[in-house]
Design an enzyme around this catalytic site. Sequence first.
Site: not given
Ligand code: NAP
Ligand code: MG
Length: 506
Positions: A192, A195, A245, A250, A267, A301, A401
């Site tokens: 997945k 989005e 993410g 996580g 990660e 990250c 972050e």
């Molecule tokens: P995220 O919310 O952690 O989402 C990462 C992935 O997990 C997306 O595909 C997301 O789907 C999915 N997801 C969300 N909620 C979930 C759940 N309850 N169970 C399983 N999967 C789920 O990251 P984001 O929305 O892309 O960004 C939010 C914040 O995360 C950013 O502002 C940033 O600070 C941080 N981030 C960190 C990293 C990293 O590499 N450490 C990468 C990206 C973002 P959706 O399509 O619904 O979002």
């Molecule tokens: Mg999200």
Amino acid sequence: MNDLTVIAGPTEAFSDAPFEARHLVNGAWCDSASGEVSERLSPAHGLVVSRAARGTRAETDAAISAARAAFDADDWSRRSGKERATLLLKVADLIDRDRARIARMEVLESGKPIAQAEAEIEGAADLWRYAASLARTMHGESHNTLGPDMLGVVLKEPIGVVSIITPWNFPFLIVSQKLPFALAAGCTCVIKPSELTPSTTVILGGLLLEAGVPAGVVNIVLGYGDPVGIALSTDPRVDMVTFTGSTAVGKHISEAAAATLKKVSLELGGKNPQVIFSDADLEQAIDAIAFGVYFNAGECCNSSSRILVQQDIADEVIERITAMSRSVSFGDPLNPATKVGAIISPEHQAKIDGYVRAARAAGAAVPIGGEILRVPGLAGQFYQPTVVGPVSPDMPIATEEVFGPVLAVLTFRDMDDALEIVNGSAYGLSAGVWSENVHTCLEFARRAKAGTIWTNTWMDGFPEMPFGGMRESGQGRELGRYGLEEFLETKTLTMRIGKTRGAWVR
Ligand code: NAP
Ligand code: MG
């Protein structure tokens, strides 16, 4: 804004038809039963660049069924390393063939600069090739020391069905840090993507079909974390979840996966410091600071979003990084000269700005940046390269972050003081040290709590070198042989040689 290096748009008038992204289930493309789709606007240009099917429980269920059936059929998982490697190498060649198309799609959905995207796709192909080499060389162990009549063998077997959940910041690279390794191990997968950036994962699905991946071995479900990601982390037919993410999601996944005791590999985020000692080569260090914080607009990250500078050189470092920030070209990501592109979404832009405003309100100096900027000719969202500091170690901008092109500058007295600040973070993804003294570098490297340490460099990565975080930055490792190990189970095989077994009863 006059003294900044702004790349105005549009570099070209593009009229690409929106990419149509659909689910890949059991070897066939399909829409959602609900017929729902999500539209993605290019973060830089504000134009619709893709339309993706929006998955529900039904498509996720079908994809998991397909992956489970493909795994249990014992075909893919029992193929020789040579056969699996051959497929991975074919995919690598197809990625190379389509590099320009994939990179362009990545730019349109993520806002990252085109030159960087092309380098990422090239690097991703290399990951597929590296994983192919692991598929042929992985092995367990033998124990020939258990006595004259015993032989022990440790077998490595694929763990089973793997859910792969990826974020928007490096869509193609991150799926390539996971999928080829899972396939090399003999697993089957359901992916997945975020989005916000589904399309390059869908392109990859097409290349896998072209390379001849058997139906059901790789499935893709598009849509949101709720319901798709949740189903992928709770369904009892899934054996493992690998996620990249935010730390918050996580933790949710870890909790959700616990009910069925799935293996979880994470990660997550980081607040990665570069520590600059007075004897550092500042010419090199200042460039690495700019690269560390502005690469991928800080949406990374591994972003070095805080630096720790030894007190006596703090003013000089702030002055020099402020000056260099003016030369960092930002603007239209389709222009090959651009180094910093657009911000992923207006909501995320507001979150970045919130951190800088809060720091300013708390009295921190902002020698450059701190502004939401409009880039002439472009409708999308951007954030100016920004330096904040000195700040105190307890401010949110110094501990959380930010995920934007925003550098927080802290100061330190000596090694112990620096390590206290570095190790005082909840995160432990990566850390760097700058000094011309090898003893300083090695002492820091051994005492810093982070999964990756760089000395006199920043963010170099290689397929051979494991990557992952300590503490709230995650668990498990990607890349290197450790990256393959994550997808393997260990089976102990103990064999008696000859009829020598002593009776237990009599
Ligand atoms: P995220 O919310 O952690 O989402 C990462 C992935 O997990 C997306 O595909 C997301 O789907 C999915 N997801 C969300 N909620 C979930 C759940 N309850 N169970 C399983 N999967 C789920 O990251 P984001 O929305 O892309 O960004 C939010 C914040 O995360 C950013 O502002 C940033 O600070 C941080 N981030 C960190 C990293 C990293 O590499 N450490 C990468 C990206 C973002 P959706 O399509 O619904 O979002
Ligand atoms: Mg999200």
